[in-house]
Design a protein around this motif. Structure first.
Motif, PDB file in Angstrom:
ATOM      1  N   ALA A 576      45.188  45.594  29.680  1.00 60.18           N
ATOM      2  CA  ALA A 576      45.086  46.785  30.533  1.00 60.18           C
ATOM      3  C   ALA A 576      45.417  46.427  31.981  1.00 60.18           C
ATOM      4  CB  ALA A 576      43.676  47.372  30.444  1.00 60.18           C
ATOM      5  N   ILE A 577      44.998  45.245  32.417  1.00 54.84           N
ATOM      6  CA  ILE A 577      45.293  44.803  33.778  1.00 54.84           C
ATOM      7  C   ILE A 577      46.791  44.557  33.943  1.00 54.84           C
ATOM      8  CG2 ILE A 577      44.932  42.944  35.459  1.00 54.84           C
ATOM      9  CD1 ILE A 577      42.105  42.629  34.355  1.00 54.84           C
ATOM     10  N   THR A 578      47.427  44.007  32.912  1.00 56.62           N
ATOM     11  CA  THR A 578      48.877  43.777  33.001  1.00 56.62           C
ATOM     12  C   THR A 578      49.627  45.103  33.109  1.00 56.62           C
ATOM     13  OG1 THR A 578      49.156  43.730  30.570  1.00 56.62           O
ATOM     14  CG2 THR A 578      48.718  41.626  31.681  1.00 56.62           C
ATOM     15  N   ARG A 579      49.177  46.102  32.375  1.00 55.74           N
ATOM     16  CA  ARG A 579      49.830  47.415  32.459  1.00 55.74           C
ATOM     17  C   ARG A 579      49.649  48.012  33.852  1.00 55.74           C
ATOM     18  NH1 ARG A 579      47.552  47.790  27.233  1.00 55.74           N
ATOM     19  NH2 ARG A 579      45.797  49.030  28.000  1.00 55.74           N
ATOM     20  N   ARG A 580      48.479  47.820  34.412  1.00 51.93           N
ATOM     21  CA  ARG A 580      48.173  48.384  35.741  1.00 51.93           C
ATOM     22  C   ARG A 580      48.983  47.684  36.833  1.00 51.93           C
ATOM     23  NH1 ARG A 580      47.417  49.209  40.318  1.00 51.93           N
ATOM     24  NH2 ARG A 580      45.568  50.015  41.413  1.00 51.93           N
ATOM     25  N   THR A 581      49.146  46.368  36.728  1.00 50.79           N
ATOM     26  CA  THR A 581      49.837  45.603  37.774  1.00 50.79           C
ATOM     27  C   THR A 581      51.338  45.485  37.535  1.00 50.79           C
ATOM     28  OG1 THR A 581      49.430  43.519  36.599  1.00 50.79           O
ATOM     29  CG2 THR A 581      47.777  44.223  38.230  1.00 50.79           C
ATOM     30  N   ALA A 591      47.832  34.966  40.323  1.00 51.98           N
ATOM     31  CA  ALA A 591      48.355  35.922  41.315  1.00 51.98           C
ATOM     32  C   ALA A 591      47.187  36.425  42.165  1.00 51.98           C
ATOM     33  CB  ALA A 591      49.066  37.073  40.606  1.00 51.98           C
ATOM     34  N   HIS A 592      46.781  35.626  43.116  1.00 47.56           N
ATOM     35  CA  HIS A 592      45.545  35.867  43.868  1.00 47.56           C
ATOM     36  C   HIS A 592      45.529  37.223  44.576  1.00 47.56           C
ATOM     37  CE1 HIS A 592      42.002  35.016  46.253  1.00 47.56           C
ATOM     38  NE2 HIS A 592      42.684  35.332  47.356  1.00 47.56           N
ATOM     39  N   ASP A 593      46.588  37.544  45.291  1.00 50.96           N
ATOM     40  CA  ASP A 593      46.599  38.782  46.080  1.00 50.96           C
ATOM     41  C   ASP A 593      46.499  40.014  45.202  1.00 50.96           C
ATOM     42  OD1 ASP A 593      46.770  37.281  48.375  1.00 50.96           O
ATOM     43  OD2 ASP A 593      48.964  37.424  48.509  1.00 50.96           O
ATOM     44  N   GLN A 594      47.262  40.035  44.101  1.00 52.37           N
ATOM     45  CA  GLN A 594      47.227  41.186  43.199  1.00 52.37           C
ATOM     46  C   GLN A 594      45.860  41.314  42.522  1.00 52.37           C
ATOM     47  OE1 GLN A 594      49.614  39.003  43.494  1.00 52.37           O
ATOM     48  NE2 GLN A 594      51.675  39.875  43.150  1.00 52.37           N
ATOM     49  N   LEU A 595      45.291  40.193  42.111  1.00 50.45           N
ATOM     50  CA  LEU A 595      44.000  40.230  41.429  1.00 50.45           C
ATOM     51  C   LEU A 595      42.884  40.631  42.389  1.00 50.45           C
ATOM     52  CD1 LEU A 595      44.404  36.958  39.332  1.00 50.45           C
ATOM     53  CD2 LEU A 595      44.273  39.283  38.402  1.00 50.45           C
ATOM     54  N   LYS A 596      42.953  40.151  43.625  1.00 52.97           N
ATOM     55  CA  LYS A 596      41.928  40.479  44.609  1.00 52.97           C
ATOM     56  C   LYS A 596      41.906  41.969  44.911  1.00 52.97           C
ATOM     57  CE  LYS A 596      40.352  39.172  49.245  1.00 52.97           C
ATOM     58  NZ  LYS A 596      40.652  38.362  50.465  1.00 52.97           N
ATOM     59  N   ALA A 597      43.033  42.628  44.779  1.00 52.74           N
ATOM     60  CA  ALA A 597      43.137  44.054  45.093  1.00 52.74           C
ATOM     61  C   ALA A 597      42.602  44.953  43.973  1.00 52.74           C
ATOM     62  CB  ALA A 597      44.594  44.408  45.391  1.00 52.74           C
ATOM     63  N   LEU A 598      42.312  44.370  42.814  1.00 56.04           N
ATOM     64  CA  LEU A 598      41.863  45.173  41.673  1.00 56.04           C
ATOM     65  C   LEU A 598      40.406  45.583  41.810  1.00 56.04           C
ATOM     66  CD1 LEU A 598      43.485  43.140  38.750  1.00 56.04           C
ATOM     67  CD2 LEU A 598      44.351  45.246  39.794  1.00 56.04           C
ATOM     68  N   ASP A 599      40.088  46.764  41.311  1.00 57.96           N
ATOM     69  CA  ASP A 599      38.712  47.261  41.242  1.00 57.96           C
ATOM     70  C   ASP A 599      38.209  47.068  39.816  1.00 57.96           C
ATOM     71  OD1 ASP A 599      36.295  48.508  41.324  1.00 57.96           O
ATOM     72  OD2 ASP A 599      37.097  50.542  41.652  1.00 57.96           O
ATOM     73  N   PRO A 600      37.251  46.158  39.585  1.00 56.09           N
ATOM     74  CA  PRO A 600      36.765  45.904  38.223  1.00 56.09           C
ATOM     75  C   PRO A 600      36.298  47.166  37.499  1.00 56.09           C
ATOM     76  CG  PRO A 600      35.929  44.239  39.724  1.00 56.09           C
ATOM     77  CD  PRO A 600      36.588  45.284  40.575  1.00 56.09           C
ATOM     78  N   ALA A 601      35.725  48.103  38.236  1.00 58.54           N
ATOM     79  CA  ALA A 601      35.218  49.319  37.604  1.00 58.54           C
ATOM     80  C   ALA A 601      36.335  50.115  36.924  1.00 58.54           C
ATOM     81  CB  ALA A 601      34.519  50.186  38.646  1.00 58.54           C
ATOM     82  N   GLU A 602      37.574  49.968  37.405  1.00 58.14           N
ATOM     83  CA  GLU A 602      38.704  50.708  36.840  1.00 58.14           C
ATOM     84  C   GLU A 602      38.999  50.276  35.406  1.00 58.14           C
ATOM     85  OE1 GLU A 602      43.497  51.327  37.738  1.00 58.14           O
ATOM     86  OE2 GLU A 602      42.176  50.463  39.279  1.00 58.14           O
ATOM     87  N   PHE A 603      38.623  49.043  35.078  1.00 55.41           N
ATOM     88  CA  PHE A 603      38.950  48.505  33.753  1.00 55.41           C
ATOM     89  C   PHE A 603      37.730  48.377  32.844  1.00 55.41           C
ATOM     90  CE2 PHE A 603      41.819  46.825  36.981  1.00 55.41           C
ATOM     91  CZ  PHE A 603      43.053  47.257  36.492  1.00 55.41           C
ATOM     92  N   VAL A 610      31.369  46.144  34.171  1.00 53.51           N
ATOM     93  CA  VAL A 610      31.863  45.576  35.425  1.00 53.51           C
ATOM     94  C   VAL A 610      31.609  44.070  35.532  1.00 53.51           C
ATOM     95  CG1 VAL A 610      31.585  45.616  37.945  1.00 53.51           C
ATOM     96  CG2 VAL A 610      31.747  47.758  36.672  1.00 53.51           C
ATOM     97  N   PRO A 611      30.424  43.554  35.145  1.00 60.86           N
ATOM     98  CA  PRO A 611      30.222  42.088  35.245  1.00 60.86           C
ATOM     99  C   PRO A 611      31.247  41.285  34.453  1.00 60.86           C
ATOM    100  CG  PRO A 611      28.128  43.202  34.920  1.00 60.86           C
ATOM    101  CD  PRO A 611      29.185  44.234  34.706  1.00 60.86           C
ATOM    102  N   THR A 612      31.542  41.733  33.227  1.00 59.37           N
ATOM    103  CA  THR A 612      32.513  41.004  32.409  1.00 59.37           C
ATOM    104  C   THR A 612      33.909  41.110  33.000  1.00 59.37           C
ATOM    105  OG1 THR A 612      31.261  41.213  30.359  1.00 59.37           O
ATOM    106  CG2 THR A 612      33.628  40.924  30.156  1.00 59.37           C
ATOM    107  N   VAL A 613      34.289  42.298  33.439  1.00 58.16           N
ATOM    108  CA  VAL A 613      35.622  42.476  34.026  1.00 58.16           C
ATOM    109  C   VAL A 613      35.754  41.645  35.299  1.00 58.16           C
ATOM    110  CG1 VAL A 613      37.269  44.124  34.995  1.00 58.16           C
ATOM    111  CG2 VAL A 613      35.850  44.783  33.034  1.00 58.16           C
ATOM    112  N   THR A 614      34.688  41.576  36.085  1.00 55.50           N
ATOM    113  CA  THR A 614      34.704  40.749  37.300  1.00 55.50           C
ATOM    114  C   THR A 614      34.939  39.286  36.947  1.00 55.50           C
ATOM    115  OG1 THR A 614      33.167  42.285  38.393  1.00 55.50           O
ATOM    116  CG2 THR A 614      33.368  40.063  39.328  1.00 55.50           C
TER     117      THR A 614
END
Length: 757
Positions: A576-581, A591-603, A610-614
């Motif tokens: 799901a994260i690959t589809r989003r990015t 990919a630090h910058d792209q990953l840092k910009a993600l909101d765990p709650a979205e996934f 959220v804890p697992t996604v984080t």
């Protein structure tokens, strides 16, 4: 419904003790009951437990076991009392409210079947009415009461009658649960332990000299002192005595609590005093001894666990070729060269030390071996002939450097447990054709590369980082240490394609049989390409796969996620994260910058919160990150090789070998660890030495005192006067400060005999 109620009550009680929510505890208990392992729950079920870590889960597991045993014992006690027809509503309530096994046994004591006592015989003789008469009329003459009632008894004299009445009174006192609990607590709070030397044992037991004339309040005795005192008593050197203090306080308290009018009756006062001295004080003293031992063992186990964890998670040198030296004098220095993967390339024995003194031949031979195999590190065991062999390693390194080669770095490594490993079935299976003596050199070399992978082959009790480990409950010790090893292995993760059976069987959900099956499958079919392939291993079913898959890593496999700590069950989240990015997994990883910009709650989903996604995002940022520290070396001072070389004020570098409640032991290269007392760890109060130091840590210390007779070295981490004292310590020798170095895997060579105080 009825079966769920006690469980929820249990969860509430543990939650209060841990300072967490009952729902967290209940979820953890349910997961454990379903066969899930602590590492798996801590890492992959954070949503359910509210993020309880492995330490909290271990405590919860232990505490729930205790409380379940307590509930089971309550059922047995209730049934036993009910069978006697003596179970009242009030007694049932008292038993239900018990929160300790000691309190429960106090309540059960009057109803236990026992051998006939003096009190039982006195009751049979018809003397209980005499005691009741004295209690009802304390102003009356006991002799006269006994004389008047003698005909109704089976004894012949008033003296016998009064003695029997006294025995019954003492028995009543001893069987009263409330009184027993009060006496136990007050004895411990007010009492003290004293020790004296057994006559004639002064020389034999001189390591206990600090306790030859000793006393200290019971509630102030630290764990290490308790275990030292008990050991001294067991060895026949010390005589221990527990004293509750002022007798009048206890006899007065007994009279008040049991409503005995001792002020109006000298006979009753004497009877209570007799009961205190002959039975109640003895019982309270035994309870205090048991309490001291239990608490001391608990504290000792906690210290052992912390030290072992530090040693197992010590910095690895990594994939670097190593020459391992297992030092010795008469029997020579056993040597083994291992490549970057730990594979044995060559072995030999050299004899540089007395009586053979073949120094130059040994140096030249080892230099040839090191040059031939491109050795980067020389691991020197820290036992007998260690400093002499370390000097040899230094000359070998110098020789290679002068010849134009890359200088290997000599590193002193703990050899604790190496001899145990050498003679073990594991070593025999690994090196069936190799001499037992040479196996130790292999182990020393490998534990420099990866202490965790090598030390799992050794019984944790043999690693040598405990505090009075032989004086504690051995079954509990084994359970505690096994848990530490399991948590450490799973915290780091295991390479599925290189791990040994001993390492694999420490992975969550992997038994010894499964570990052997994994290695057998690997040997037959080659390296695993994916985690999914684990399902082809005989007897490795869905539950085992669920527990272990996230901790087993495949480097260079088909799916790059298999090299990470992301559990296969959560791969859909990554997709799901690959589809989003718009990034594929290989590009997403790191990919630090792209990953840092993600909101765990979205996934987040119903299954993965959220804890697992984080955690997943953090793992993608730095996949397979090793939680262990960077590897560095300690540098022993030139010319400081034995106890007599130490001078007060010297500033030396060394490695922490063991941490105890009273301080830390540090190896400064003189074959005898020095003690940094807790008061010398920092310029502030230190409640727990682990706040300041850990096993394997490289530190600078100042020599405070050297006691050659008792083989004791006092050190300090307070380095006042460093500039002046450093000159006294002589020159320094050391290699690569950043990568090469001294990985001290917990060698505890303290020879004080456990009498530290």
């Amino acid at each position: 419904m009825n079966s769920a109620a006690p469980s929820f009550s249990l969860a509430q009680r543990i939650a209060e003790e841990l300072g967490v929510k009952p729902s967290q505890v209940q979820a953890a208990m349910d997961l454990l009951a379903a066969g899930n392992t602590v590492p798996f729950i801590a890492r992959y079920r954070k949503e359910l437990t509210g993020g309880l870590d492995d330490t909290a889960l271990r405590t919860l597991e232990s505490r729930s076991t205790y409380l379940k045993e307590l509930e089971e014992r309550k059922s047995v006690v209730l049934e036993a009392i009910e069978e006697q027809g003596k179970l009242t509503a009030s007694l049932r309530a008292l038993i239900a409210a018990c929160d300790t096994k000691a309190r429960l046994e106090d309540l059960y004591r009057p109803f236990k079947k026992r051998r006939e006592t003096k009190a039982d015989k006195a009751r049979k003789a018809g003397l209980e009415p005499l005691l009741d008469a004295v209690l009802e009329d304390p102003d009356a003459d006991p002799e006269a009461l006994a004389s008047g009632m003698l005909s109704a008894t089976s004894v012949d004299t008033t003296s016998e009658a009064l003695t029997g009445a006294r025995d019954i009174l003492v028995d009543r006192l001893a069987l009263d649960a409330e009184l027993s609990g009060w006496l136990r607590e007050e004895f411990f709070a007010r009492g003290e332990m004293s020790a004296t030397v057994v006559e004639g044992k002064e020389e034999e037991g001189k390591k206990y000299r600090d306790f030859f004339a000793f006393n200290e309040p019971l509630d102030k005795l630290p764990a290490h002192r308790v275990l030292a005192l008990f050991r001294g008593e067991k060895e026949g050197v010390l005589r221990l005595h527990l004293d509750g203090g002022d007798e009048s306080f206890f006899t007065g308290g007994i009279a008040v609590k049991m409503d005995i009018p001792t002020q109006r009756s000298a006979w009753l006062a004497n009877a209570v005093g007799f009961g205190w001295r002959t039975k109640l004080a003895v019982s309270a003293g035994l309870d205090a001894r048991n309490r001291l031992r239990e608490q001391a063992e608990k504290d000792s186990l906690e210290i052992f666990a912390k030290n072992l964890r530090d040693v197992l998670l010590a910095a690895p040198a990594g994939q670097r070729s190593v020459l391992g030296l297992d030092p010795g004098f008469r029997n020579g220095v056993k040597c083994a060269v291992v490549d970057k993967t730990g594979k044995v390339l060559d072995t030999t024995i050299v004899y540089p030390h007395p009586p053979q003194n073949q120094w130059q031949a040994a140096r030249d031979q080892l230099a040839g071996l090191a040059a031939q195999h491109g050795v980067e590190l020389i691991a020197v065991g820290n036992g007998t002939a260690s400093r002499e062999s370390d000097k040899l390693a230094g000359e070998v390194a110098d020789l290679i450097e002068k010849a134009g080669g890359a200088r290997p770095t000599p590193v002193v490594v703990s050899e604790a447990g190496a001899s145990v490993y050498s003679a073990s079935e594991i070593a025999a299976a690994e090196f069936p054709e190799m001499d037992v003596a040479l196996r130790g050199a292999v182990s020393i070399a490998r534990r420099l590369q990866d202490p965790l992978a090598e030390l799992v082959k050794v019984d944790p009790k043999s690693i040598g980082v405990g505090q009075y480990q032989h004086d504690v409950n051995q079954a509990q010790l084994s359970r505690t240490l096994d848990s530490v090893v399991e948590d450490a292995v799973n915290a780091v993760g295991v390479d599925l394609n290189t791990a040994s059976v001993p390492l694999l069987e420490r992975v969550a959900g992997v038994s010894h049989t499964l570990a052997k099956n994994i290695v057998a499958y690997r040997d037959q079919n080659g390296s695993f390409a994916t985690r999914k392939e684990l399902s082809k291993v005989p007897r490795l079913g869905p539950k085992a796969f669920e527990q272990c898959a996230g901790f087993l890593r495949i480097n260079g496999g088909t799916d790059p996620l298999d090299a990470s700590a992301v559990h296969p069950e959560a791969y859909p989240v990554v997709r799901a994260i690959t589809r989003r990015t718009g990034l594929e997994v290989p590009q997403l990883i790191g990919a630090h910058d792209q990953l840092k910009a993600l909101d765990p709650a979205e996934f987040a989903t119903a299954e993965f919160g959220v804890p697992t996604v984080t955690d997943i995002i953090a793992e993608l940022d730095k996949p397979g990150r090793d939680p262990r520290p960077e590897f560095r070396t300690a540098q022993f001072a030139e010319g400081v090789e034995k106890l007599s070389d130490l001078k007060e004020g010297m500033i030396l570098e060394g490695t922490v070998t063991n941490v105890a409640a009273f301080g830390a032991f540090v190896d400064v290269g003189v074959h005898q660890d020095g003690l940094v007392h807790v008061s010398q760890l920092a310029d502030r109060f230190v409640a727990d030495p682990h706040e300041v130091v850990s096993s394997g840590q490289v530190v600078k210390v100042r020599v405070l005192e050297v006691d050659e007779e008792r083989q004791r070295i006092s050190l300090s981490l307070k380095l006042r006067g460093e500039g002046r004292d450093a000159k006294k310590a002589g020159g320094r020798r050391g290699g690569d400060r950043e990568r090469g170095g001294k990985n001290r895997a917990g060698g505890h060579r303290n020879k004080r005999g456990g009498a530290a105080g």
